[in-house]
Design a protein around this motif. Structure first.
Motif, PDB file in Angstrom:
ATOM      1  N   LYS A 119       0.831  -1.205   0.000  1.00 29.64           N
ATOM      2  CA  LYS A 119       0.000   0.000   0.000  1.00 29.64           C
ATOM      3  C   LYS A 119       0.875   1.269   0.000  1.00 29.64           C
ATOM      4  CE  LYS A 119      -4.157   1.748   2.329  1.00 29.64           C
ATOM      5  NZ  LYS A 119      -4.758   2.490   1.403  1.00 29.64           N
ATOM      6  N   SER A 120       2.008   1.161   0.701  1.00 29.03           N
ATOM      7  CA  SER A 120       2.892   2.333   0.785  1.00 29.03           C
ATOM      8  C   SER A 120       3.557   2.658  -0.551  1.00 29.03           C
ATOM      9  CB  SER A 120       3.968   2.088   1.830  1.00 29.03           C
ATOM     10  OG  SER A 120       4.675   0.906   1.486  1.00 29.03           O
ATOM     11  N   HIS A 121       3.397   1.792  -1.529  1.00 28.87           N
ATOM     12  CA  HIS A 121       3.954   2.054  -2.864  1.00 28.87           C
ATOM     13  C   HIS A 121       2.851   2.466  -3.848  1.00 28.87           C
ATOM     14  CE1 HIS A 121       8.282   0.487  -2.871  1.00 28.87           C
ATOM     15  NE2 HIS A 121       7.911   0.609  -1.616  1.00 28.87           N
ATOM     16  N   ILE A 122       1.684   2.796  -3.309  1.00 31.24           N
ATOM     17  CA  ILE A 122       0.591   3.234  -4.190  1.00 31.24           C
ATOM     18  C   ILE A 122       0.303   4.704  -3.889  1.00 31.24           C
ATOM     19  CG2 ILE A 122      -1.808   2.846  -4.876  1.00 31.24           C
ATOM     20  CD1 ILE A 122      -1.506  -0.058  -3.918  1.00 31.24           C
ATOM     21  N   VAL A 123       0.265   5.509  -4.941  1.00 32.83           N
ATOM     22  CA  VAL A 123       0.090   6.954  -4.775  1.00 32.83           C
ATOM     23  C   VAL A 123      -1.177   7.379  -5.515  1.00 32.83           C
ATOM     24  CG1 VAL A 123       1.232   9.204  -5.064  1.00 32.83           C
ATOM     25  CG2 VAL A 123       2.614   7.119  -4.926  1.00 32.83           C
ATOM     26  N   ARG A 124      -2.027   8.141  -4.828  1.00 30.95           N
ATOM     27  CA  ARG A 124      -3.227   8.649  -5.517  1.00 30.95           C
ATOM     28  C   ARG A 124      -2.897   9.961  -6.205  1.00 30.95           C
ATOM     29  NH1 ARG A 124      -8.968   7.916  -2.687  1.00 30.95           N
ATOM     30  NH2 ARG A 124      -8.899   5.668  -2.377  1.00 30.95           N
ATOM     31  N   LYS A 125      -3.316  10.102  -7.433  1.00 28.41           N
ATOM     32  CA  LYS A 125      -3.007  11.342  -8.165  1.00 28.41           C
ATOM     33  C   LYS A 125      -4.254  11.904  -8.830  1.00 28.41           C
ATOM     34  CE  LYS A 125       1.704  11.652  -9.197  1.00 28.41           C
ATOM     35  NZ  LYS A 125       2.278  12.395 -10.274  1.00 28.41           N
ATOM     36  N   PRO A 126      -4.275  13.251  -9.007  1.00 28.64           N
ATOM     37  CA  PRO A 126      -5.489  13.904  -9.499  1.00 28.64           C
ATOM     38  C   PRO A 126      -5.685  13.800 -11.015  1.00 28.64           C
ATOM     39  CG  PRO A 126      -3.796  15.531  -9.099  1.00 28.64           C
ATOM     40  CD  PRO A 126      -3.225  14.215  -8.670  1.00 28.64           C
ATOM     41  N   PHE A 127      -6.774  14.403 -11.449  1.00 28.36           N
ATOM     42  CA  PHE A 127      -7.181  14.417 -12.854  1.00 28.36           C
ATOM     43  C   PHE A 127      -6.024  14.763 -13.802  1.00 28.36           C
ATOM     44  CE2 PHE A 127      -8.876  16.602 -16.561  1.00 28.36           C
ATOM     45  CZ  PHE A 127      -9.864  15.728 -16.977  1.00 28.36           C
TER      46      PHE A 127
ATOM     47  N   GLU B  97      18.530   3.251  -2.473  1.00 28.51           N
ATOM     48  CA  GLU B  97      17.528   2.994  -1.421  1.00 28.51           C
ATOM     49  C   GLU B  97      17.890   3.616  -0.075  1.00 28.51           C
ATOM     50  OE1 GLU B  97      18.300  -1.561  -0.361  1.00 28.51           O
ATOM     51  OE2 GLU B  97      18.295  -1.081  -2.489  1.00 28.51           O
ATOM     52  N   LYS B  98      19.146   4.051   0.049  1.00 32.59           N
ATOM     53  CA  LYS B  98      19.544   4.640   1.344  1.00 32.59           C
ATOM     54  C   LYS B  98      18.926   6.023   1.518  1.00 32.59           C
ATOM     55  CE  LYS B  98      23.899   2.194   1.742  1.00 32.59           C
ATOM     56  NZ  LYS B  98      24.697   2.183   0.515  1.00 32.59           N
ATOM     57  N   ILE B  99      18.574   6.645   0.411  1.00 30.55           N
ATOM     58  CA  ILE B  99      17.985   7.988   0.518  1.00 30.55           C
ATOM     59  C   ILE B  99      16.493   7.848   0.819  1.00 30.55           C
ATOM     60  CG2 ILE B  99      17.596  10.153  -0.733  1.00 30.55           C
ATOM     61  CD1 ILE B  99      20.219   9.638  -2.127  1.00 30.55           C
ATOM     62  N   LYS B 100      16.031   8.618   1.781  1.00 33.04           N
ATOM     63  CA  LYS B 100      14.640   8.477   2.238  1.00 33.04           C
ATOM     64  C   LYS B 100      13.643   8.511   1.079  1.00 33.04           C
ATOM     65  CE  LYS B 100      14.746  10.025   6.949  1.00 33.04           C
ATOM     66  NZ  LYS B 100      14.561  11.111   7.887  1.00 33.04           N
TER      67      LYS B 100
ATOM     68  N   GLU C 264       8.775   7.247   3.479  1.00 34.08           N
ATOM     69  CA  GLU C 264       9.182   7.960   4.694  1.00 34.08           C
ATOM     70  C   GLU C 264       8.863   9.453   4.646  1.00 34.08           C
ATOM     71  OE1 GLU C 264      13.264   5.550   5.339  1.00 34.08           O
ATOM     72  OE2 GLU C 264      12.465   6.009   3.380  1.00 34.08           O
ATOM     73  N   THR C 265       8.989  10.041   3.458  1.00 36.94           N
ATOM     74  CA  THR C 265       8.835  11.504   3.397  1.00 36.94           C
ATOM     75  C   THR C 265       7.420  11.930   3.014  1.00 36.94           C
ATOM     76  OG1 THR C 265       9.400  11.532   1.079  1.00 36.94           O
ATOM     77  CG2 THR C 265      11.236  11.781   2.637  1.00 36.94           C
ATOM     78  N   GLY C 266       6.676  11.039   2.368  1.00 36.88           N
ATOM     79  CA  GLY C 266       5.334  11.405   1.906  1.00 36.88           C
ATOM     80  C   GLY C 266       5.370  12.307   0.677  1.00 36.88           C
ATOM     81  N   PHE C 267       6.569  12.527   0.144  1.00 33.52           N
ATOM     82  CA  PHE C 267       6.692  13.388  -1.030  1.00 33.52           C
ATOM     83  C   PHE C 267       7.033  12.529  -2.245  1.00 33.52           C
ATOM     84  CE2 PHE C 267       9.807  16.140  -3.516  1.00 33.52           C
ATOM     85  CZ  PHE C 267       8.805  16.722  -4.278  1.00 33.52           C
ATOM     86  N   PHE C 268       6.122  12.506  -3.206  1.00 34.46           N
ATOM     87  CA  PHE C 268       6.346  11.691  -4.400  1.00 34.46           C
ATOM     88  C   PHE C 268       6.998  12.571  -5.462  1.00 34.46           C
ATOM     89  CE2 PHE C 268       4.953   9.195  -8.159  1.00 34.46           C
ATOM     90  CZ  PHE C 268       5.566   8.003  -7.792  1.00 34.46           C
ATOM     91  N   ASP C 269       8.308  12.551  -5.496  1.00 34.22           N
ATOM     92  CA  ASP C 269       9.047  13.467  -6.372  1.00 34.22           C
ATOM     93  C   ASP C 269       9.111  12.898  -7.791  1.00 34.22           C
ATOM     94  OD1 ASP C 269      10.758  15.153  -7.606  1.00 34.22           O
ATOM     95  OD2 ASP C 269      12.510  14.682  -6.383  1.00 34.22           O
TER      96      ASP C 269
END
Ligand code: GLY
Length: 608
Positions: free
Chosen positions: A165-173, A200-203, A207-212
């Protein structure tokens, strides 16, 4: 055999996935899963004014999603060259390209979300062996304004196949609702797969909640556009009769991910050309290098499709790509002759990598077309750059960091700078330009000086050179001759014209006999010899229909349409342009007759 660490490192180093391999693995996988491999298409859409270039594998078959066209099979796959210049600004980063090969697969009214997600996971994790932890997926978060629900089903299905689940990101229209463009297009929510390019060592996102997704996570596969709706030109939606799946993966990005490259430019598709430039211009800036190799590759594809650089539509896109590459070559201090070598090496390398189109021109012809644009632009570029520098040196010309739009327009109009070039020059100086004001000046100017010509063509013509106009008129004659020889129910299914030849697709069940081909050819030549006037009338759509005019694109025309008649032999809805009299055409010759797809034949012909 015992392998030392060193051996393993050598093997990893040598074993790179190439374009040929990735294409083969992809097609084998989908064919093994009962998908029929279908032909790919030209990058110029046939009979589709809503699009300048094919920008996705689904574009040439968009009518199968609406049910207007019967698909060759309910499950299909192919590899399609695509052109996308809407994010030309981003090119030069690690993964945006203006042309790329799309690995596409489709289910037309067959499996839907579950089937698509299972196949996607199987392909990435079991077939390509991409570590699960490197993959993230996005799903549509819903849009209440548009009354579109969130795609919770896909979210659940990804978890069922094995994605955390932590690898699934919801995105808008804006991100996860896919359509071909602003015009009429089948569309729907989509689910995309992203690859983590970071150590993988970089957060990470978990962990950050930021999907860059600009730098770290790159989209490698639109693993399912769940086609449920039809987007209309006015921006409204209606439900499609059946649910289908469209998928598309950028092969170049897939290669980047599989090889753990830092950018798409590290693959064998671009490396030799980058090396060539580096050998000639040491210490050049990486972004310019990338822009040059990307833009020249796309230009080669576009030129080969018959487009000539110009100020309109496809010709303008080509001009923009070429001129931008030329300006970057100048900015890195390259000698002007380097461009020819880059073009040559690009063409040769496309062949080597198995990414070549069917060549319609010789290598030297393509190089010549590229260098002729360089000849036109080089001098203007030098004086334009000088004008730009002088202009911005005067503080009065800049307000709130924005350059006076009169300059932007002057650079376009007098010095031939596509808007994108000026924008880029401005950005490099930390300044901005205003595209709205530029467009206003552009429209004003167009109305004053060019009147109607601003509208120009719409008819599947790649450009409007004299020869393409002649071939276009010949296409109408061919259409009418085919009806005479083979029967009235023969209708146009596609048309594509380059300066060299016309290509015409029509419904017919079998190969034409030599005798039929000769009859058709003779009939067209007889009509040409009659010196028939080509008359254009504007009339209401209804009247045109009643007049017996034939036409393919009925649902796309507005109220007033143009009807072109050639004597009493041909009457077609068409936006032109055409020659004034058939005597301009010369001799018509059919060069090829072949199958195009099930129940559709294809004729290629030239004018001599
Ligand atoms: N047709 C799917 C995509 O372009 O992402």
């Amino acid at each position: 055999m015992y392998l030392t660490k060193f051996d393993i490192r050598i093997i990893i180093f040598i074993m790179k996935y190439t374009a040929r391999e990735v294409k083969e693995i992809f097609l084998n996988f989908f064919q093994k899963n009962n998908h029929k491999k279908i032909k790919n298409s030209s990058i110029i859409p046939e009979n589709d004014d809503s699009l300048l270039f094919i920008n996705a594998g689904m574009a040439p078959i968009k009518n199968v999603f609406t049910g207007e066209q019967i698909p060759e099979s309910k499950k299909m796959c192919n590899i399609q060259t695509c052109i996308r210049t809407n994010d030309i600004d981003s090119i030069g980063d690690m993964h945006h390209l203006s042309s790329f090969c799309m690995l596409g697969s489709w289910s037309i009214g067959d499996y839907f979300k579950e089937g698509a997600i299972k196949l996607a996971y199987d392909f990435l994790v079991n077939e390509l062996k991409i570590p699960k932890k490197k993959l993230y997926v996005t799903v549509f978060s819903g849009d209440s304004k548009r009354n579109l629900p969130a795609d919770e089903e896909s979210e659940g299905l990804w978890q069922e196949v094995g994605v955390e689940k932590s690898h699934i990101v919801r995105k808008p229209f804006e991100d996860n609702f896919w359509r071909m463009g602003e015009g009429e297009s089948p569309c729907g929510p989509c689910t995309e797969v992203f690859f983590d390019t970071e150590n993988e060592k970089i957060k990470s996102y978990e962990e950050t909640g930021f999907f860059d997704d600009k730098n770290r996570y790159i989209e490698i596969w639109n693993a399912g556009v769940f086609m449920q709706y039809l987007q209309h030109e006015d921006g409204t939606y209606s439900k499609l009769k059946m649910n289908s799946v469209d998928t598309g993966a950028g092969m170049e990005r897939m290669i980047m991910a599989l090889n753990n490259f830092k950018s798409v430019y590290e693959s064998e598709i671009f490396m030799p050309i980058i090396q060539l430039i580096k050998n000639n211009v040491p210490n050049c800036n990486e972004k310019s290098l990338r822009i040059i190799v990307d833009h020249i590759r796309s230009s080669v594809y576009i030129i080969n499709a018959g487009v000539e650089a110009g100020n309109l539509k496809r010709g303008y896109i080509l001009r923009q790509l070429l001129r931008r590459a030329i300006r970057h070559l100048k900015s890195i201090g390259a000698n002007e002759t380097l461009l020819q070598n880059i073009a040559r090496s690009t063409i040769e390398n496309l062949d080597k990598c198995g990414l070549n189109p069917d060549w319609a021109f010789t290598k030297e012809e393509i190089i010549q077309k590229i260098t002729s644009e360089q000849e036109k632009f080089s001098k203007l570029l030098v004086s334009g750059l000088k004008t730009f520098e002088e202009f911005i040196a005067n503080k009065n010309n800049i307000k709130n960091g924005k350059i006076n739009s009169a300059l932007v327009f002057k650079l376009y109009d007098t010095f031939g700078f596509p808007f994108e070039i000026t924008k880029e020059l401005a950005n490099e100086k930390g300044l901005k330009v205003d595209d709205k004001e530029f467009n206003e000046l552009f429209d004003q100017h167009k109305n004053i000086s060019k009147g109607e010509t601003g509208k120009v063509f719409k008819s599947g013509l790649a450009d409007v050179s004299e020869q393409t106009i002649k071939l276009h008129t010949a296409t109408h004659l061919l259409h009418s001759a085919l009806k005479k020889v083979l029967g009235e129910n023969v209708n146009q299914k596609g048309s594509n014209i380059t300066p060299e030849r016309l290509r015409f697709d029509f419904n017919f069940e079998r190969k034409l006999t030599d005798d039929e081909l000769m009859q058709v050819e003779n009939l067209v030549n007889n009509l040409i010899e009659k010196n028939l006037a080509v008359i254009c009338e504007e009339m209401d759509y209804e009247k045109a229909k009643k007049s017996g005019a034939i036409g393919l694109f009925q649902n796309k025309y507005g109220d007033k349409v143009r009807v072109y008649s050639i004597g009493e032999y041909s009457k077609e809805l068409c936006s032109g342009p055409h020659v004034e009299n058939t005597k301009a055409l010369g001799k018509f010759k059919i060069t090829k007759e072949e199958s195009s797809s099930a129940g559709v034949r294809r004729i290629k012909a030239i004018l001599q």
